[in-house]
Scaffold this motif. Structure first.
Motif, PDB file in Angstrom:
ATOM      1  N   THR A 103      -0.188  11.812   2.632  1.00  0.00           N
ATOM      2  CA  THR A 103      -0.251  10.842   3.933  1.00  0.00           C
ATOM      3  C   THR A 103      -1.277   9.744   3.640  1.00  0.00           C
ATOM      4  O   THR A 103      -2.291  10.183   3.406  1.00  0.00           O
ATOM      5  N   LEU A 104      -0.779   8.567   3.505  1.00  0.00           N
ATOM      6  CA  LEU A 104      -1.814   7.303   3.548  1.00  0.00           C
ATOM      7  C   LEU A 104      -1.657   6.453   4.750  1.00  0.00           C
ATOM      8  O   LEU A 104      -0.512   6.452   5.337  1.00  0.00           O
ATOM      9  N   SER A 105      -2.816   5.838   5.021  1.00  0.00           N
ATOM     10  CA  SER A 105      -2.758   5.158   6.085  1.00  0.00           C
ATOM     11  C   SER A 105      -1.833   3.611   5.542  1.00  0.00           C
ATOM     12  O   SER A 105      -1.568   3.552   4.642  1.00  0.00           O
ATOM     13  N   GLU A 106      -0.927   2.962   6.554  1.00  0.00           N
ATOM     14  CA  GLU A 106      -0.131   1.773   6.271  1.00  0.00           C
ATOM     15  C   GLU A 106      -0.796   0.690   5.590  1.00  0.00           C
ATOM     16  O   GLU A 106      -0.454   0.143   4.531  1.00  0.00           O
ATOM     17  N   LEU A 108      -3.446   1.162   3.428  1.00  0.00           N
ATOM     18  CA  LEU A 108      -4.027   1.540   2.212  1.00  0.00           C
ATOM     19  C   LEU A 108      -2.435   1.482   1.390  1.00  0.00           C
ATOM     20  O   LEU A 108      -2.712   1.192   0.047  1.00  0.00           O
TER      21      LEU A 108
END
Length: 142
Positions: A103-106, A108
């Motif tokens: 899971t990565l922030s949008e 990033l």
């Protein structure tokens, strides 16, 4: 897989803990490492073993050829004070790709994709993330 690891205790405060894994010499490789602190000796030994096992696989050797049967190396390497049998999961190094979920922030993810788009040395996002993780872990050994 179990590996015999020799540990050389530092003779002074300015020396590091020395490590050797002699079984790699049967294939013509050397496997040595150092640790600044006693509590990281096993960590650095495992990292050295994983690095060399990956090299062995890359060069086309079988990991089963490293089976040292808990051979004693005390006579060959008398400078190493202690010997331990260390279990390291080298089977995971085989060249099979494994899909994972992260899971990565949008924002990033967008930065990663933009970076990969301009840097053609990376095949794709996964290649970039794998190389970035490897580089980070390599730098942490220092």
């Amino acid at each position: 897989m179990m590996f015999m690891v020799g540990i050389e205790r530092p003779k002074s405060d300015t020396e590091a803990w020395g490590l050797i894994v002699p079984v790699f010499e049967t294939l013509g490789y050397g496997c040595i490492a150092a640790s600044d602190t006693e509590h990281k000796v096993l960590y650095h030994a495992k990292q050295a073993i994983l690095t060399m096992a990956e090299e062995v696989l890359t060069d086309g050797h079988l990991l089963t050829s490293l089976n040292g049967d808990f051979q004693s190396y005390r006579d060959e390497f008398p400078e190493y004070d202690d010997w331990i049998a260390l279990e390291v999961d080298v089977e995971r190094l085989k060249r099979v790709q494994k899909r994972i979920n992260i899971t990565l922030s949008e924002p990033l993810l967008a930065r990663v994709d933009a970076y990969v788009g301009f840097h053609k040395e990376f095949k794709d996002r996964s290649d970039f993330l794998a190389k970035a993780a490897d580089q980070f872990m390599s730098e942490q050994k220092k």
